[in-house]
Enzyme design. Structure first.
Site, PDB file in Angstrom:
ATOM      1  CB  SER A 124     -37.260  40.063  23.253  1.00 51.96           C
ATOM      2  OG  SER A 124     -37.836  40.790  22.181  1.00 51.96           O
ATOM      3  CE  LYS A 195     -35.750  39.449  18.723  1.00 54.75           C
ATOM      4  NZ  LYS A 195     -36.028  39.177  20.153  1.00 54.75           N
TER       5      LYS A 195
END
Length: 313
Positions: A124, A195
């Site tokens: 991701s 993230k």
């Protein structure tokens, strides 16, 4: 030999002084018989000879003194009370074990409070982070009143934002597992995410959908330097204002990342509490061919002075 003490008879009374006084070695008792005088003279001669011999050879006198002493006087312990010196090998082994223990304790303290390693589980964050990369999260980055900044890559616990908090009370096993994870002795598990911070408290973050850049407080962000090749900044439109104490986070591989956008309709709105941030990802340390620092992209400098705590250090 001469002494500084006045000569005395054996009964302790002072001996006669003057020219006619007898030598101490010749005075034995009131009996002046020849046998006694001869015995005294022989004893005196032997004593003088012994003293003179000791003066010529001090070691001989010490030897006789040692032979006359008992085991306790000579400093020799009795029987089973004897002490044995510690063998050098045992001492070195003990020192080595102590050194290893200190090193392990220091490593655990560093893992728990300073820098903690994590393994990247998914793609991701490609191309910035790849599956299997080992990164180090700086746990002191925000420890003294600091806040995550726009562009930082953060490691956080997703429970309460990306995952629902468990209604089941934590048991002893859960607490032990969490403690081991904090020390780096156990894998972080599937509740920890990595993230990039796009918006901080007070920011308005928007996207008009495919083909358009994301804006922060009205400023478009050029994300071409870190987005995965071929990805749009966002395939969905959104317009959010980040609440106090929260963060808006997204993955660099936008088409393969489940991030704040995917939790808009859920409790919490996809915002990550700052309190859940474990640390800032500062380094990729493995594989060694990918060893690099994770700096904040220069693209976010354009948002300086636009609001939010992103303008703070």
């Amino acid at each position: 030999m001469s002494t500084h003490e006045p000569p005395a008879d054996r009964d302790g009374s002072p001996a006669p002084t003057g020219a006619d006084s007898l030598s101490r070695s010749a005075v034995v008792s009131g009996d002046s018989s020849g046998g006694a005088s001869g015995s005294a003279s022989d004893a005196s001669d032997a004593s003088v000879e012994s003293v003179e011999s000791d003066e010529r050879d001090p070691g001989a006198g010490a030897g006789r003194a040692q032979r006359s002493e008992g085991p306790e006087q000579a400093g020799v312990p009795d029987g089973d009370g004897s002490e044995q010196e510690e063998e050098p090998g045992h001492s070195r082994s003990r020192d080595l074990l102590l050194l290893v223990g200190i090193c392990l304790a220091a490593l655990l303290l560093v893992n728990a409070f300073v820098a903690r390693p994590f393994s990247v589980p998914s793609g991701s964050m490609e191309e910035t982070l790849r599956p299997g990369d080992r990164l180090v999260a700086n746990q002191l980055a925000y420890a003294f009143g600091g806040h995550p900044q726009r562009g930082d890559i953060v490691v956080f616990d997703g429970r309460g934002s990306f995952l629902r908090e468990s209604a089941k009370p934590a048991g002893f096993g859960d607490g032990l597992r969490s403690f081991a994870q904090d020390l780096g002795l156990a894998p972080a598990g599937d509740t920890v995410y990595v993230k990039r911070v796009i918006g901080v408290a007070g920011d308005r973050v928007t996207s008009a959908g495919p083909g358009t850049p994301i804006t922060v407080n009205g400023v478009p962000i050029d994300e071409s330097g870190y987005l995965s090749p071929g990805d749009d900044p966002s395939s969905v439109a959104f317009d959010v204002i980040v609440p106090p104490g929260k963060l808006w986070v997204m993955g660099d591989h936008r088409s393969a990342s489940r991030d704040s956008r995917d939790h808009l309709g859920e409790p919490g709105g996809g915002f990550v509490p700052e309190a859940k941030v474990i640390g800032r990802a500062d380094w990729v340390v493995y594989p060694f061919s990918r060893w690099t620092g994770l700096d904040r992209p220069a693209a976010f400098a354009a948002t300086a002075g636009t609001g939010g705590h992103g303008d703070q250090g």
